[in-house]
Enzyme design. Structure first.
Site, PDB file in Angstrom:
ATOM      1  N   GLY A   1      -1.427   5.496  -2.876  1.00  0.00           N
ATOM      2  CA  GLY A   1      -2.283   5.125  -4.002  1.00  0.00           C
ATOM      3  C   GLY A   1      -2.434   6.211  -5.049  1.00  0.00           C
TER       4      GLY A   1
ATOM      5  N   HIS B   1      -3.691   2.316   9.571  1.00  0.00           N
ATOM      6  CA  HIS B   1      -3.478   2.639   8.155  1.00  0.00           C
ATOM      7  C   HIS B   1      -4.357   3.839   7.790  1.00  0.00           C
ATOM      8  CE1 HIS B   1      -3.661   2.346   3.777  1.00  0.00           C
ATOM      9  NE2 HIS B   1      -2.489   1.739   3.869  1.00  0.00           N
TER      10      HIS B   1
ATOM     11  N   GLU C   1       3.689   7.120   6.344  1.00  0.00           N
ATOM     12  CA  GLU C   1       2.966   7.098   5.074  1.00  0.00           C
ATOM     13  C   GLU C   1       2.194   8.403   4.892  1.00  0.00           C
ATOM     14  OE1 GLU C   1       2.114   2.893   3.644  1.00  0.00           O
ATOM     15  OE2 GLU C   1       0.561   3.315   5.108  1.00  0.00           O
TER      16      GLU C   1
ATOM     17  N   ASN D   1       0.830  -4.669   1.457  1.00  0.00           N
ATOM     18  CA  ASN D   1      -0.563  -4.535   1.893  1.00  0.00           C
ATOM     19  C   ASN D   1      -1.454  -4.742   0.668  1.00  0.00           C
ATOM     20  OD1 ASN D   1      -3.057  -3.737   2.855  1.00  0.00           O
ATOM     21  ND2 ASN D   1      -2.542  -1.544   2.926  1.00  0.00           N
TER      22      ASN D   1
ATOM     23  N   LYS E   1      -4.527  -4.829   0.495  1.00  0.00           N
ATOM     24  CA  LYS E   1      -5.826  -4.150   0.644  1.00  0.00           C
ATOM     25  C   LYS E   1      -6.959  -5.150   0.352  1.00  0.00           C
ATOM     26  CE  LYS E   1      -3.514   0.066  -0.700  1.00  0.00           C
ATOM     27  NZ  LYS E   1      -3.597   1.485  -0.480  1.00  0.00           N
TER      28      LYS E   1
ATOM     29  N   SER F   1       3.067   5.000  -2.659  1.00  0.00           N
ATOM     30  CA  SER F   1       3.390   4.864  -4.090  1.00  0.00           C
ATOM     31  C   SER F   1       4.795   4.328  -4.336  1.00  0.00           C
ATOM     32  CB  SER F   1       3.168   6.200  -4.822  1.00  0.00           C
ATOM     33  OG  SER F   1       1.800   6.561  -4.753  1.00  0.00           O
TER      34      SER F   1
ATOM     35  N   GLU G   1      -6.228   4.436   5.372  1.00  0.00           N
ATOM     36  CA  GLU G   1      -7.594   4.119   4.913  1.00  0.00           C
ATOM     37  C   GLU G   1      -8.496   3.791   6.104  1.00  0.00           C
ATOM     38  OE1 GLU G   1      -6.389   1.274   1.932  1.00  0.00           O
ATOM     39  OE2 GLU G   1      -5.436   2.937   0.879  1.00  0.00           O
TER      40      GLU G   1
HETATM   41  C1  PEP Z   1      -0.438   1.434   1.529  1.00  0.00           C
HETATM   42  O1  PEP Z   1      -1.469   0.830   1.259  1.00  0.00           O
HETATM   43  O2  PEP Z   1       0.005   1.461   2.684  1.00  0.00           O
HETATM   44  C2  PEP Z   1       0.267   2.121   0.451  1.00  0.00           C
HETATM   45  C3  PEP Z   1       1.389   2.745   0.736  1.00  0.00           C
HETATM   46  O3  PEP Z   1      -0.303   2.069  -0.789  1.00  0.00           O
HETATM   47  P1  PEP Z   1       0.416   2.456  -2.185  1.00  0.00           P
HETATM   48  O4  PEP Z   1       1.759   1.772  -2.192  1.00  0.00           O
HETATM   49  O5  PEP Z   1      -0.502   1.933  -3.219  1.00  0.00           O
HETATM   50  O6  PEP Z   1       0.580   3.932  -2.200  1.00  0.00           O
END
Ligand code: PEP
Length: 252
Positions: free
Chosen positions: A175, A97, A169, A10, A12, A215, A99
C-alpha cells in the site's frame, strides 16, 4: 514444479454488495485474455461473497477467497467468520496478511491455527509472510520470513503442504507504492524454497506456489511474473481498479 499462476485480488475493506457487483461485472468484461494456467482469485469482504459468487457464474478461471477466517468452526466469537461457514462460497483463504499481523496484532500461533482451519475445511490457505522496514534495514528479512514459515506451517502434515500457497509481501511495500526490486524478490523466493527443501524435500519446495505482493500494478506486474520462480501476485489497491487489475491478469 508449481504449474499454475495465481493472480489474487485483496479488496480489503472496500465495496458494498452493489459496488462489488459492478466491479466484477466490469472486470470480467474488460479482461481480454486469461491464460490457460492462470487462476484469478477475488477476495472481497465477507459481506460481498454471495454477490461475487453469483456474478462469477460461468467464469471458470475466476475463484473466490476470504481475506481472513477465525480458527474455530463455530461458537461464541462475536464478529468473526469461520472457514466452515464460507467453505461453500470460497476456495481460498488469505491468512496472516500483514494488516492482520500489524493492525490487529495477530501472532504466529493464531495464524498457524487459521492455516490449519482452512485446510480442515478444504480451503487453500494463502499464507502471507514478510518483513517490516526495520527488519529489512537491519538485515533480518530472511530470519523473520523463516520464523513466519516455521510457525505458519507448524500444524500441517507433509501431505497438506501440497495444498498451501505462500505470498511473500514485504510489509514496507504494501500500500505504499514502494514495490520491491525484482532481484530482491527473486532472492527471497530462492530462500523460501531452500527453507522448504531443508525442512521437507525438494519435491515439496518445488511444488509450493510462491506469490509476490506489495504495490503490484498493471505497469510492474510483468516484472515479477517473468521471474523464474514466481507463481503469481497478491494485489491489494490495484485489484479494486478493474482496468488495472485486468492488465495484471493479462500480463501472465
Ligand atoms: C495486499 O493487500 O496484500 C497488498 C499487497 O496491497 P497493495 O497491492 O496495495 O500493496
Amino acid at each position: 514444479m508449481a504449474t499454475k499462476t495465481y493472480i489474487v485480488g485483496n479488496w480489503k475493506m472496500h465495496c458494498s454488495p452493489a459496488e462489488a457487483s459492478l466491479l466484477v461485472n466490469r472486470l470480467v468484461t474488460d479482461v481480454k485474455r486469461v491464460s490457460s494456467d492462470t487462476v484469478v482469485v477475488l477476495c472481497p469482504p465477507v459481506l460481498d461473497l454471495t454477490t461475487v459468487r453469483s456474478e462469477l457464474r460461468g467464469h471458470d478461471r475466476f475463484s473466490i477467497g476470504v481475506q481472513n477466517i477465525y480458527p474455530m468452526d463455530e461458537g461464541a466469537f462475536t464478529g468473526e467468520t469461520s472457514a466452515a461457514m464460507v467453505k461453500g462460497l470460497v476456495e481460498y483463504a488469505i491468512v496472516g496478511h500483514s494488516e492482520r499481523r500489524h493492525v490487529f496484532g495477530e501472532k504466529d500461533g493464531l495464524i498457524a491455527q487459521k492455516v490449519s482451519a482452512s485446510m480442515r475445511n478444504g480451503l487453500t490457505p494463502i499464507l502471507c509472510v514478510g518483513e517490516t522496514k526495520t527488519d529489512h534495514a537491519n538485515g533480518h528479512a530472511k530470519q523473520v520470513v523463516f520464523d513466519q514459515l516455521e510457525a505458519g506451517t507448524s500444524l500441517l502434515t507433509e501431505e497438506e503442504l501440497h495444498d498451501l500457497i505462500i505470498a511473500y509481501e514485504p510489509v514496507w511495500a504494501i500500500g505504499t507504492g514502494e514495490n520491491a526490486e525484482a532481484k530482491d524478490v527473486a532472492g527471497m523466493f530462492a530462500r523460501i524454497r531452500e527453507w522448504f527443501e531443508t525442512k521437507y524435500s525438494k519435491t515439496i519446495s518445488q511444488a509450493i506456489p510462491i506469490l509476490y505482493g506489495g504495490s503490484v500494478n498493471g505497469g510492474n506486474a510483468k516484472m515479477y511474473l517473468d521471474l523464474d520462480d514466481c507463481n503469481g501476485c497478491l494485489v491489494g489497491g490495484a485489484s479494486t481498479n478493474y482496468k488495472d487489475f485486468a492488465k495484471i491478469i493479462e500480463a501472465v
